[in-house]
Design an enzyme around this catalytic site. Structure first.
Site, PDB file in Angstrom:
ATOM      1  N   GLU A 225      46.515  -4.739 103.091  1.00 37.37           N
ATOM      2  CA  GLU A 225      46.596  -3.969 104.044  1.00 37.37           C
ATOM      3  C   GLU A 225      45.007  -3.601 104.966  1.00 37.37           C
ATOM      4  O   GLU A 225      44.915  -3.497 104.769  1.00 37.37           O
ATOM      5  CB  GLU A 225      47.704  -3.303 104.765  1.00 37.37           C
TER       6      GLU A 225
ATOM      7  N   ASN B 183      45.481  -6.560  87.932  1.00 40.32           N
ATOM      8  CA  ASN B 183      44.879  -6.467  88.489  1.00 40.32           C
ATOM      9  C   ASN B 183      44.313  -4.875  89.018  1.00 40.32           C
ATOM     10  O   ASN B 183      45.202  -4.356  88.296  1.00 40.32           O
ATOM     11  CB  ASN B 183      46.338  -6.591  89.739  1.00 40.32           C
ATOM     12  N   GLY B 184      43.166  -4.928  88.829  1.00 41.62           N
ATOM     13  CA  GLY B 184      42.526  -3.877  89.221  1.00 41.62           C
ATOM     14  C   GLY B 184      41.252  -3.423  88.864  1.00 41.62           C
ATOM     15  O   GLY B 184      40.885  -4.212  87.609  1.00 41.62           O
TER      16      GLY B 184
ATOM     17  N   LYS C  75      55.253  -6.546  93.480  1.00 47.93           N
ATOM     18  CA  LYS C  75      54.099  -5.984  91.834  1.00 47.93           C
ATOM     19  C   LYS C  75      54.276  -4.692  92.337  1.00 47.93           C
ATOM     20  O   LYS C  75      54.937  -4.233  92.788  1.00 47.93           O
ATOM     21  CB  LYS C  75      53.333  -6.492  93.356  1.00 47.93           C
TER      22      LYS C  75
ATOM     23  N   PRO D  75      47.216  -8.848  98.524  1.00 50.19           N
ATOM     24  CA  PRO D  75      47.793  -8.903  99.741  1.00 50.19           C
ATOM     25  C   PRO D  75      46.567  -7.856 100.219  1.00 50.19           C
ATOM     26  O   PRO D  75      47.612  -6.835 100.086  1.00 50.19           O
ATOM     27  CB  PRO D  75      48.839  -9.056  99.462  1.00 50.19           C
TER      28      PRO D  75
ATOM     29  N   GLN E 220      54.817 -11.094 101.559  1.00 54.19           N
ATOM     30  CA  GLN E 220      55.399 -10.357 100.531  1.00 54.19           C
ATOM     31  C   GLN E 220      55.997  -9.526 101.677  1.00 54.19           C
ATOM     32  O   GLN E 220      55.501  -9.218 103.018  1.00 54.19           O
ATOM     33  CB  GLN E 220      53.647  -9.104 100.148  1.00 54.19           C
TER      34      GLN E 220
ATOM     35  N   HIS F 189      49.170  -3.208  89.611  1.00 56.70           N
ATOM     36  CA  HIS F 189      47.732  -2.736  89.156  1.00 56.70           C
ATOM     37  C   HIS F 189      47.939  -1.545  88.109  1.00 56.70           C
ATOM     38  O   HIS F 189      48.579  -1.020  88.330  1.00 56.70           O
ATOM     39  CB  HIS F 189      47.723  -2.572  91.008  1.00 56.70           C
TER      40      HIS F 189
ATOM     41  N   CYS G  83      52.303  -0.238  97.474  1.00 60.58           N
ATOM     42  CA  CYS G  83      51.313   0.198  98.720  1.00 60.58           C
ATOM     43  C   CYS G  83      51.505   2.172  97.761  1.00 60.58           C
ATOM     44  O   CYS G  83      52.273   2.732  97.867  1.00 60.58           O
ATOM     45  CB  CYS G  83      51.858   0.705 100.030  1.00 60.58           C
TER      46      CYS G  83
END
Length: 331
Positions: A10, A200-201, A140, A8, A69, A169, A99
């Site tokens: 942004e 993730n990453g 997350k 996701p 989310q 992440h 984030c």
């Protein structure tokens, strides 16, 4: 079996991009851009704006479920919005604790919550209690805020709050998106959790995926910028795992995706400037994945008229030399 999730991102992965990339193949699930919950229970039109897939059972046109989310710091308010999203058809709720945006973190949301594992526990517990038992709740996180001191505590807090899944992440908020991703920490998290985990990453190529899989031990992976740079990355990974021969995209195929994106933007009333900006943004990111993207970006970056831009992409798509498999760039 390997599970692949579209990240996701942004301002980048909207419902149109989800539709186009999921149609290419390989993805099992998608997640919306975060909906920032701060003061109110949002009306339905807000959820539909972020996730129009709610009108079609909470799935993309290709059938992949789309999790909604949410991001915020008020457990009760997040729970109320999660419950309403589920009423509207969300197949699952994901909470953003990762984030890195300065604006977001100044408002006690996103990665700033990683400073105190109790924040994560309270939010997940409230959301879990607010939605029906059959609806999955996930979180997350990153490996931490300024450092990795609390990476295990934060992971445990998400599980103990009642989440059915965790995505990590493999960088801290301070590390942002700078390489490398620290996949070795994911293996340590897996050892202390009983719920499934998604890595993730920094997965830009098939080779990156293989290294991440081997280091982390994960069987679920979230693809973000790598999927934007190389739209068939998920399909390549799935073909590798199943032993099938991948159907490799040509540059003409990629240009076809970009042209379809213009059509979706235009049909939804996006301004011509917005259409052109989003295309240039996407092509710019593709320079990390496709050898032809750098030349394409140089040729279109000064084109302002969307009709001229569409004509240029169409012309390039129809060139015979662009119908051959384009050379991928190793990250």
């Amino acid at each position: 079996m390997t599970q692949l999730v579209l990240a996701p991102m942004e301002g980048l992965v909207d419902w149109r991009v989800r539709q186009l990339l999921s149609a290419v193949g390989g993805f099992d699930q998608c997640v919306t851009e975060f909906i920032r919950v701060s003061q109110t229970l949002f009306p339905a039109h807000v959820f539909y704006r972020y996730c129009p897939e709610l009108h079609q059972g909470g799935t993309t046109a290709s059938g992949q479920p789309v999790l909604v989310q949410l991001m915020g710091h008020d457990p009760q308010l997040l729970g109320e919005n999660a419950a309403f999203a589920v009423e509207l058809g969300a197949p699952g709720i994901d909470i953003n604790f990762g984030c890195p945006s300065k604006t977001v973190n100044k408002r006690e949301a996103g990665a700033s919550l990683l400073k105190c594992p109790e924040n994560l526990f309270n939010i997940i517990r409230a959301v879990r209690a607010a939605v029906p038992a059959h609806i999955p709740v996930s979180g997350k996180i990153r490996l931490g805020y300024a450092d990795k001191t609390l990476f295990l505590e934060n992971a445990r807090a998400v599980e103990e709050g009642g989440a059915q899944h965790l995505t990590v992440h493999a960088r801290t908020k301070l590390e942002g998106y700078k390489p490398p991703a620290h996949w070795e920490y994911l293996a340590r998290i897996r050892e202390v959790l009983s719920i499934p985990m998604t890595a993730n990453g920094e997965i830009w190529t098939l080779e990156d995926y293989i290294r991440c899989r081997n280091i982390s031990g994960c069987t679920s992976f979230m693809l973000g910028r790598g999927a934007i740079a190389c739209p068939d990355l998920a399909a390549r990974i799935k073909a590798f795992e199943t032993g099938e021969a991948p159907v490799k995209q040509s540059w003409a195929d990629v240009l076809g995706i970009l042209l379809a994106y213009i059509d979706l933007l235009a049909a939804d009333g996006a301004t011509e400037n917005h259409q052109a900006g989003r295309i240039k943004q996407w092509v710019s990111m593709m320079r990390k994945g496709h050898s032809a993207a750098a030349t394409c970006f140089d040729e279109i970056k000064r084109i302002r008229d969307i009709h001229d831009l569409r004509a240029k992409l169409t012309e390039d798509r129809d060139k015979p030399e662009n119908r051959h498999h384009d050379k991928l760039i190793a990250a």
